[in-house]
Design an enzyme around this catalytic site. Structure first.
Site, PDB file in Angstrom:
ATOM      1  CD  GLU A 167      -3.019   1.467   3.029  1.00  0.00           C
ATOM      2  OE1 GLU A 167      -2.875   0.421   3.051  1.00  0.00           O
ATOM      3  OE2 GLU A 167      -2.782   2.641   2.936  1.00  0.00           O
ATOM      4  NE  ARG A 179       0.072   8.522   4.949  1.00  0.00           N
ATOM      5  CZ  ARG A 179      -0.093   7.526   5.672  1.00  0.00           C
ATOM      6  NH1 ARG A 179       0.821   7.983   7.001  1.00  0.00           N
ATOM      7  NH2 ARG A 179      -1.048   7.112   5.813  1.00  0.00           N
ATOM      8  CE  LYS A 182      -5.665   2.047   6.764  1.00  0.00           C
ATOM      9  NZ  LYS A 182      -4.568   2.846   5.553  1.00  0.00           N
TER      10      LYS A 182
HETATM   11  C1  3PG Z   1      -1.796   3.540   7.429  1.00  0.00           C
HETATM   12  O1  3PG Z   1      -1.824   4.701   6.761  1.00  0.00           O
HETATM   13  O2  3PG Z   1      -2.397   3.043   7.113  1.00  0.00           O
HETATM   14  C2  3PG Z   1      -1.116   4.568   8.697  1.00  0.00           C
HETATM   15  O3  3PG Z   1      -0.453   5.546   8.790  1.00  0.00           O
HETATM   16  C3  3PG Z   1       0.160   2.870   9.313  1.00  0.00           C
HETATM   17  O4  3PG Z   1      -0.104   3.271  10.718  1.00  0.00           O
HETATM   18  P1  3PG Z   1       1.716   2.314  11.153  1.00  0.00           P
HETATM   19  O5  3PG Z   1       2.687   3.777  10.956  1.00  0.00           O
HETATM   20  O6  3PG Z   1       1.319   2.878  12.228  1.00  0.00           O
HETATM   21  O7  3PG Z   1       1.532   1.199  11.482  1.00  0.00           O
END
Ligand code: 3PG
Length: 209
Positions: free
Chosen positions: A41, A45, A129
């Site tokens: 994924e 960003r 999700k």
């Molecule tokens: C996302 O976009 O799914 C999260 O930012 C991932 O979260 P994590 O950095 O806590 O794994």
């Protein structure tokens, strides 16, 4: 092809990957695939995220690459335009969902409440999700949702690590988890692809009970 059930079964962990320099995109994807994780994924960003997505889609055919952090219809269009094979959003609005469902790729929308789960079920979506998984209630919360709504499969993401993943993966309504721990920024920026392969191998070895 709106439902993302098949996407949830590729790997026990979907790496949530943020890449600042597109030159890192292909080596990161290859390192993950070498460790047995054949899905990414890629978050939208960074300014160059679409370029990174395009390179992975074109140059690493043995990995399923999707776009994450989809907040607007325009981002969804742009991601599919450069080769995104699925779309992930941290939450949904009716307008964003309507638009994503017109596109020809699986969609994994984010939810954090029972009402949001029910709203997506009304639209025929059964793969979601769960975000942000830790702060929103963790494994206990998902187990509780599974009692009245067993037909939904979740990919919890947000605050999950190699150590906390098993508590989610053992739930009957969890097919995989998501997390950014496989591609730490410092590791990517130091071009330590072997370390990413090691982290991927550990994640790929997690069992889905
Ligand atoms: C996302 O976009 O799914 C999260 O930012 C991932 O979260 P994590 O950095 O806590 O794994």
């Amino acid at each position: 092809m709106a439902d993302a059930t098949s996407v949830l079964h590729v790997s026990p962990v979907i790496p949530v990957v943020t890449i600042a320099d597109p030159q890192h995109a292909v080596p990161v994807a290859r390192a993950l695939a070498d460790g047995g994780v054949r899905i990414i994924e890629l978050t939208l960003r960074t300014d160059s995220a679409l370029e990174s997505l395009k390179r992975i889609a074109n140059e690493v055919p043995d990995i399923l690459v999707g776009a994450g952090t989809i907040l607007t219809p325009a981002q969804a269009d742009a991601a599919v335009g450069v080769g995104a094979q699925f779309l992930v959003s941290p939450g949904v609005t009716p307008a964003l969902l309507d638009h994503m469902l017109t596109l020809d790729v699986p969609v994994l929308p984010g939810v954090a409440t029972v009402g949001e789960v029910m709203a997506l079920l009304e639209r025929g979506i059964t793969a979601m999700k769960f975000f942000p998984a830790g702060p929103a209630g963790g494994p206990d919360y998902l187990a509780a949702i599974g009692a009245p709504i067993p037909q939904v499969q979740f990919c919890p993401t947000g605050g999950i690590s190699l150590d906390s993943a098993p508590a989610y993966l053992k739930l009957p309504n969890v097919s995989c988890v998501g997390g950014s721990w496989l591609t730490p920024r410092a590791v990517v920026e130091s071009n330590d692809w072997d370390q990413i392969t090691r982290l991927a191998r550990e994640a790929a070895g997690l069992s889905r009970d």
